[in-house]
Design an enzyme around this catalytic site. Sequence first.
Site, short mmCIF file in Angstrom:
data_model
loop_
_atom_site.label_atom_id
_atom_site.label_comp_id
_atom_site.label_asym_id
_atom_site.label_seq_id
_atom_site.Cartn_x
_atom_site.Cartn_y
_atom_site.Cartn_z
N ASP A 190 -10.29 3.49 -3.35
CA ASP A 190 -11.00 2.31 -2.86
C ASP A 190 -12.44 2.20 -3.38
OD1 ASP A 190 -8.69 1.95 -1.49
OD2 ASP A 190 -9.59 1.91 0.51
N GLU A 230 -1.16 1.79 -5.09
CA GLU A 230 -0.99 3.23 -4.83
C GLU A 230 -2.09 4.04 -5.51
OE1 GLU A 230 -0.58 4.28 -8.17
OE2 GLU A 230 0.77 5.82 -7.39
N TRP A 231 -3.19 3.34 -5.77
CA TRP A 231 -4.47 3.95 -6.15
C TRP A 231 -4.42 4.69 -7.49
CZ3 TRP A 231 -2.78 6.61 -1.26
CH2 TRP A 231 -2.75 5.71 -0.19
N GLY A 232 -3.42 4.40 -8.29
CA GLY A 232 -3.34 5.04 -9.61
C GLY A 232 -2.78 6.44 -9.58
N ASP A 283 0.82 -1.21 0.00
CA ASP A 283 0.00 0.00 0.00
C ASP A 283 0.86 1.27 0.00
OD1 ASP A 283 -2.42 1.39 0.07
OD2 ASP A 283 -3.24 0.21 1.71
C1 GLA Z 1 -6.03 1.33 1.56
C2 GLA Z 1 -6.22 0.31 0.45
C3 GLA Z 1 -7.35 -0.62 0.85
C4 GLA Z 1 -7.00 -1.31 2.16
C5 GLA Z 1 -6.73 -0.29 3.25
C6 GLA Z 1 -6.16 -0.92 4.50
O1 GLA Z 1 -7.14 2.17 1.67
O2 GLA Z 1 -6.49 0.94 -0.76
O3 GLA Z 1 -7.58 -1.58 -0.17
O4 GLA Z 1 -5.89 -2.13 1.97
O5 GLA Z 1 -5.79 0.70 2.81
O6 GLA Z 1 -5.87 -0.01 5.51
#
Ligand code: GLA
Length: 416
Positions: free
Chosen positions: A218, A196-198, A163
């Site tokens: 998310d 890393e969410w893009g 993450d």
């Molecule tokens: C981030 C990730 C999620 C999850 C949480 C855990 O938000 O994108 O998928 O793993 O952290 O804390």
Amino acid sequence: MVKAKLSVGRISFAMKSVFIVAAVMMVASTAVMAQKFKGLALTPPMGWNSWNRFGPNVNEQMIREMADAMVSSGMKAAGYEFINIDDTWEGYRDSLGFIHADTARFPHGMKALADYVHSRGLKLGIYSDCGDKTCAGRIGSRGHEYQDALTFAKWGIDYLKYDWCNTEGLDPVGAYTTMRDALYAAGRPIVFSICEWGNSKPWLWAENVGNLWRTTGDISANFDRNIDHGTWTQLSVMSILDLQSGLRKYAGPGHWNDPDMLEVGNGMTSSEDRAHFSIWCMLAAPLISGNDLRDMSAGTKEILENREVIAVDQDSLGIEGFRYSSDDSVEVWFKPLENGDWAMCFLNRSLTPKKARFDFQKETVSDSLSGRNADFSTTVYSLKNLWTGKGLGTTRRVLDTVVPGHDVLTLRLIKK
Ligand code: GLA
């Protein structure tokens, strides 16, 4: 005295030089050698992860039960193999800096848990973070990447979701490449999931770093309504779908776009779950279920375990599907499949039922990315509705049907 000192100084200088040369050679050889493991995730990974349903409530008993349920529910037979523990398993670092699981939650430790999961014919995944703390505030891997990779390998971990919280001042390419190299050095093939969410467009740099990369923030169990948490937004299934636009050319065997884990069975209607699952399969997305496998309704099972829809996702060509048309809330998606077949999906994004009409004889589906074309005037395909299992004639006829609200018609076009 002076002489002796000088000679000690000379020896230590010589020794230092040897060390420096050796260190440079090691770095150089690591730079040449370091790579991601070959042959992993040649089709999108399939499994389960704790976060979407359980958030920060994980423990070894639950993980064992989930492994048992993956087998007894038929999920394993349908192709799911990873049991992935998300955030909050982390306990402490010992005096040498090695990480240990939270002993209250995992009293028997991770090695014993991995052994158990492996004994069920499954694989165990774990979670860490590039920063010094995870998103839930537990210990992250920053500065301990090689130690943690070694520890994960020793425990028998098979998958790492890594993450991006608390990473101020870190460069994502560097941080993820360090962990890739650490995993490689540890020697155990571990699927590497970049989360890393893009933010830094990992599709542009991660093909040789990870096996999958999150493309967005998310997900939530909402079809088309984002949830505003103040400092961040949890995205709906449709928002995530729209954010995939333009990314298909970056995905393929061993390196997948990851539109986040599944929310099937977590509260949407069965039509919405079916649409979510179908479209994730059209996208060749990793299929990481996020529901309680111990307590699945028959409807949820039917969706998650539909082998013919899964086969669309797991097709060996590994070509992500594409939106062919969009009209009055109905989108038509196509995905090239092996043996010249195609998957086709009508997605009704509105709540009202919509007519779906497709005159194959008037359409040519042409995919310049893969160089594959479906010329319906020269090739006849039979149509199979993958959710009912029923035949729907051939591409010689006009397909005229109605798709219920927030639902799909998912077909396989089978080359005759
Ligand atoms: C981030 C990730 C999620 C999850 C949480 C855990 O938000 O994108 O998928 O793993 O952290 O804390």
